[in-house]
Motif scaffolding. Structure first.
Motif, PDB file in Angstrom:
ATOM      1  N   LEU A   2       0.833  -1.193   0.000  1.00 29.66           N
ATOM      2  CA  LEU A   2       0.000   0.000   0.000  1.00 29.66           C
ATOM      3  C   LEU A   2       0.876   1.255   0.000  1.00 29.66           C
ATOM      4  CD1 LEU A   2      -2.627  -1.004   2.645  1.00 29.66           C
ATOM      5  CD2 LEU A   2      -2.847  -1.029   0.190  1.00 29.66           C
ATOM      6  N   ILE A   9      -6.986   3.492   7.557  1.00 33.29           N
ATOM      7  CA  ILE A   9      -8.221   3.432   6.783  1.00 33.29           C
ATOM      8  C   ILE A   9      -8.209   4.356   5.565  1.00 33.29           C
ATOM      9  CG2 ILE A   9     -10.742   3.529   6.878  1.00 33.29           C
ATOM     10  CD1 ILE A   9      -9.345   1.535   8.791  1.00 33.29           C
ATOM     11  N   PHE A  12      -8.084   4.326   1.320  1.00 32.88           N
ATOM     12  CA  PHE A  12      -9.116   4.168   0.298  1.00 32.88           C
ATOM     13  C   PHE A  12     -10.138   5.286   0.348  1.00 32.88           C
ATOM     14  CE2 PHE A  12      -7.737   0.389  -1.409  1.00 32.88           C
ATOM     15  CZ  PHE A  12      -7.345  -0.457  -0.416  1.00 32.88           C
ATOM     16  N   LEU A  38     -14.247  -9.271   9.409  1.00 32.83           N
ATOM     17  CA  LEU A  38     -13.064  -8.467   9.749  1.00 32.83           C
ATOM     18  C   LEU A  38     -12.359  -9.020  10.988  1.00 32.83           C
ATOM     19  CD1 LEU A  38     -11.265  -5.901   9.475  1.00 32.83           C
ATOM     20  CD2 LEU A  38     -12.985  -4.685  10.832  1.00 32.83           C
ATOM     21  N   MET A  59      -8.249   0.581  14.214  1.00 33.87           N
ATOM     22  CA  MET A  59      -9.122   0.763  13.047  1.00 33.87           C
ATOM     23  C   MET A  59     -10.312   1.638  13.410  1.00 33.87           C
ATOM     24  SD  MET A  59      -9.321  -3.049  11.469  1.00 33.87           S
ATOM     25  CE  MET A  59      -8.098  -3.625  10.292  1.00 33.87           C
TER      26      MET A  59
ATOM     27  N   ALA B  37     -12.037  -0.676   6.198  1.00 34.53           N
ATOM     28  CA  ALA B  37     -10.990  -1.234   7.065  1.00 34.53           C
ATOM     29  C   ALA B  37     -10.704  -2.683   6.687  1.00 34.53           C
ATOM     30  CB  ALA B  37     -11.414  -1.136   8.527  1.00 34.53           C
ATOM     31  N   LEU B  38     -11.767  -3.423   6.355  1.00 38.29           N
ATOM     32  CA  LEU B  38     -11.602  -4.827   5.964  1.00 38.29           C
ATOM     33  C   LEU B  38     -10.802  -4.925   4.668  1.00 38.29           C
ATOM     34  CD1 LEU B  38     -12.292  -7.880   6.184  1.00 38.29           C
ATOM     35  CD2 LEU B  38     -14.434  -7.381   4.997  1.00 38.29           C
ATOM     36  N   VAL B  39     -11.161  -4.121   3.683  1.00 39.88           N
ATOM     37  CA  VAL B  39     -10.450  -4.178   2.394  1.00 39.88           C
ATOM     38  C   VAL B  39      -8.988  -3.779   2.587  1.00 39.88           C
ATOM     39  CG1 VAL B  39     -10.353  -3.288   0.033  1.00 39.88           C
ATOM     40  CG2 VAL B  39     -12.573  -3.678   1.118  1.00 39.88           C
ATOM     41  N   THR B  40      -8.764  -2.743   3.372  1.00 45.58           N
ATOM     42  CA  THR B  40      -7.396  -2.292   3.630  1.00 45.58           C
ATOM     43  C   THR B  40      -6.568  -3.397   4.287  1.00 45.58           C
ATOM     44  OG1 THR B  40      -8.204  -0.035   3.923  1.00 45.58           O
ATOM     45  CG2 THR B  40      -6.000  -0.497   4.737  1.00 45.58           C
ATOM     46  N   GLN B  41      -7.183  -4.080   5.243  1.00 47.72           N
ATOM     47  CA  GLN B  41      -6.481  -5.178   5.921  1.00 47.72           C
ATOM     48  C   GLN B  41      -6.116  -6.284   4.930  1.00 47.72           C
ATOM     49  OE1 GLN B  41      -5.500  -5.089   9.084  1.00 47.72           O
ATOM     50  NE2 GLN B  41      -4.519  -7.077   8.961  1.00 47.72           N
ATOM     51  N   CYS B  43      -5.647  -5.979   1.772  1.00 43.33           N
ATOM     52  CA  CYS B  43      -4.590  -5.494   0.870  1.00 43.33           C
ATOM     53  C   CYS B  43      -3.222  -5.621   1.527  1.00 43.33           C
ATOM     54  CB  CYS B  43      -4.853  -4.045   0.475  1.00 43.33           C
ATOM     55  SG  CYS B  43      -6.152  -3.881  -0.762  1.00 43.33           S
TER      56      CYS B  43
END
Lengths: 192, 192
Positions: A2, A9, A12, A38, A59, B37-41, B43
């Motif tokens: 990233l 957070i 995105f 999650l 988070m 937060a889920l998508v970031t994690q 990634c």
């Protein structure tokens, strides 16, 4: 990998403040199950429950820092005059708005700097059961972080923790909030 | 380590079917940010966007498999007679119920086995901007999995994918759904 970013957070998240003006109301089950995904993912990623709790809190903090702007825009709530008013706004406006429940505000400390939010039901834990090997998991830790982050943005440093949790066999869920200090308005360098 | 379990999600999910009867309605922002937060994690956890997409779809599948029961209980929707009816129920009842939006159903294939859901706005991507190095990320893949998992529980095998995505510069979000086959009711051994 990233791109580097000060928060976890907002990587995105658009910097544009184009909050939707419509109010989308919907049921919580999809959210509840997504939150479960999650937590499950974090339990895979981290060695122990304490690390997962810390990560969820972190988070949540990053979410709270963003959510406060939406909250202030939607709720038209102004500056609170004291911690009691803050407590009422959190319970009656914020929880209602984002989780669809209204906790009761109780157990005030004599100094008026500490109170509890009692949730008869916690939407995040619908359908949830903790496995025995996750006895130290504070499943809803995200909420503590959200509250901490959001209040920090309105210049209040607070300590937030779960004092009781139905997932651990308590009859209610109790979030304990303690006022620490008022933060001086101090804009970061480069910000206007 | 997590206890072994056939699904990824249900590890934290009670087997008890004690769905709440109240309907909690709330705003989507907290969900949107939590999904972020889920998508970031993910990634962070996975090497490339394709793996993240796959993981989100898988999580969505496990969610859909659970959510269908809640959906049937709440909506009182009965068995659909054809794929057109299914399409309408998904758009007008399910999306409305869980995401607060109603996509339009369009672009039917001549054989009637394929259609598109067009979302003017996708609550999952509010505040979201994809960084340049995530050009292959299908951010809302979870939704495809949810639809696939939920429909599988009512004996329909479908293929679900994003055909357009506002996050990638398209003017609308388009989810393409293709009917594959009706699944024979075949209860797993040990189930009643």
């Amino acid at each position: 990998m990233l791109v580097s970013c000060c928060y976890e957070i907002p990587i995105f998240l658009s910097k544009k403040k184009n909050f939707k003006t419509y109010i989308a109301l919907f049921n919580s089950e999809l959210f509840t199950l997504t939150y479960g995904a999650l937590v499950t993912q974090l339990c895979k990623d981290y060695e122990n429950d304490e690390e997962v709790n810390k990560q969820l809190d972190k988070m949540g903090y990053n979410i709270g820092v963003r959510l406060i702007e939406d909250f202030l825009a939607r709720s038209s709530v102004g500056r609170c005059h004291d911690f009691r008013e803050t407590a009422d706004v959190i319970a009656k406006v914020a929880f209602k708005m984002y989780l669809g429940v209204t906790p009761s505000v109780t157990n005030w400390s004599p100094a008026g700097d500490e109170f509890s939010l009692i949730l008869e039901s916690n939407p995040l834990v619908d359908f949830v059961e903790l496995p025995d090997n996750h006895s130290n998991l504070v499943y809803s830790s995200l909420l503590c972080g959200v509250l901490r982050g959001a209040l920090e943005m309105v210049q209040m440093a607070v300590d937030v923790r779960f004092a009781q949790d139905t997932l651990r066999g308590d009859s209610v869920t109790e979030i304990r909030m303690k006022f620490i200090k008022r933060i001086e308005e101090n804009l970061p360098a480069g910000d206007e």
